[in-house]
Design an enzyme around this catalytic site. Structure first.
Site, PDB file in Angstrom:
ATOM      1  N   ASN A 164       0.836  -1.208   0.000  1.00  0.00           N
ATOM      2  CA  ASN A 164       0.000   0.000   0.000  1.00  0.00           C
ATOM      3  C   ASN A 164       0.865   1.251   0.000  1.00  0.00           C
ATOM      4  O   ASN A 164       1.926   1.302   0.618  1.00  0.00           O
ATOM      5  CB  ASN A 164      -0.997   0.001   1.176  1.00  0.00           C
ATOM      6  CG  ASN A 164      -0.362  -0.117   2.545  1.00  0.00           C
ATOM      7  OD1 ASN A 164       0.654  -0.773   2.715  1.00  0.00           O
ATOM      8  ND2 ASN A 164      -0.965   0.531   3.529  1.00  0.00           N
TER       9      ASN A 164
ATOM     10  N   GLU B   3       0.280   5.150   0.683  1.00  0.00           N
ATOM     11  CA  GLU B   3      -0.644   6.190   1.146  1.00  0.00           C
ATOM     12  C   GLU B   3      -0.227   7.556   0.618  1.00  0.00           C
ATOM     13  O   GLU B   3       0.862   7.727   0.059  1.00  0.00           O
ATOM     14  CB  GLU B   3      -0.703   6.171   2.681  1.00  0.00           C
ATOM     15  CG  GLU B   3      -1.308   4.874   3.206  1.00  0.00           C
ATOM     16  CD  GLU B   3      -1.435   4.817   4.712  1.00  0.00           C
ATOM     17  OE1 GLU B   3      -2.089   3.889   5.202  1.00  0.00           O
ATOM     18  OE2 GLU B   3      -0.864   5.700   5.413  1.00  0.00           O
TER      19      GLU B   3
ATOM     20  N   GLU C 212      -2.937  -4.666  -3.237  1.00  0.00           N
ATOM     21  CA  GLU C 212      -3.410  -5.572  -4.287  1.00  0.00           C
ATOM     22  C   GLU C 212      -3.417  -4.871  -5.644  1.00  0.00           C
ATOM     23  O   GLU C 212      -2.959  -5.424  -6.649  1.00  0.00           O
ATOM     24  CB  GLU C 212      -4.835  -6.062  -3.978  1.00  0.00           C
ATOM     25  CG  GLU C 212      -4.973  -6.841  -2.686  1.00  0.00           C
ATOM     26  CD  GLU C 212      -5.366  -5.955  -1.504  1.00  0.00           C
ATOM     27  OE1 GLU C 212      -4.803  -4.833  -1.370  1.00  0.00           O
ATOM     28  OE2 GLU C 212      -6.221  -6.391  -0.710  1.00  0.00           O
TER      29      GLU C 212
HETATM   30 ZN   LIG Z   1      -8.008  -2.376  -1.541  1.00  0.00          ZN
END
Ligand SMILES: [Zn+2]
Length: 163
Positions: free
Chosen positions: A59, A61, A72
């Site tokens: 991820n 941010e 993902e």
């Molecule tokens: Zn997601």
């Protein structure tokens, strides 16, 4: 009344086939690639390709929160599938400094839609391994199960299949 049921399996990571343990380990390693200064919730996702290649993402941010990208979708965005290069499975897990437990995490709704698009694009199922940092795993054999009554290419009259 119709009821939606789907099969899933609970495992401990060390019960998985060796190939899938490697995939889960790769997802754990990918949490180190996360940029999560706001949530401190580091998510890693790894995909197993049909040729045995494992690719990973994490991820990312952003101070403008909605701009952030999930692990993902970060990994899927770098894959061009073909007849002999398909996504077989995706594993997702997390690490966090906060006391959030060790239950497996599931892809968010947006990622479920993206995984399903990839599944439709390559015309073969993608298994989803949802992993917790303590070794718990929930496995679903087909991304379709996580998004019942999904919206997809079948709903768009202008859709023409292409990979
Ligand atoms: Zn997601």
């Amino acid at each position: 009344m119709d009821v939606y049921n789907f099969p899933y399996q609970h495992y401990l990571k060390n019960e998985l086939p060796e190939e899938m343990q490697k995939l889960a380990d790769a997802a754990t390693a990918a949490t180190e690639l996360a940029y999560a200064p706001y949530s401190k919730f580091k998510v890693g996702a790894s995909v197993l390709m049909s040729d045995g290649t494992i690719l990973s993402g994490a991820n990312q941010e952003n101070a403008s929160y909605p701009i952030g990208v999930c692990a993902e979708r970060a990994v899927l965005a770098g894959i061009h599938v073909s007849e002999d290069y398909k996504v077989k499975a995706i594993a997702v897990t997390f690490t966090s400094d906060a006391p959030v437990g060790d239950n497996p995490i599931a892809p968010c709704g947006m990622c479920r839609q993206s995984i399903l698009e990839m599944q439709h694009r390559q015309d073969s199922p993608i298994a989803i391994y949802m992993c917790g940092p303590g070794g718990k795993v929930i496995m679903i054999e087909d991304a379709e199960f996580l998004l019942p009554f999904s919206f997809g290419s079948k709903d768009l009259p202008s859709f023409k299949p292409q990979v």
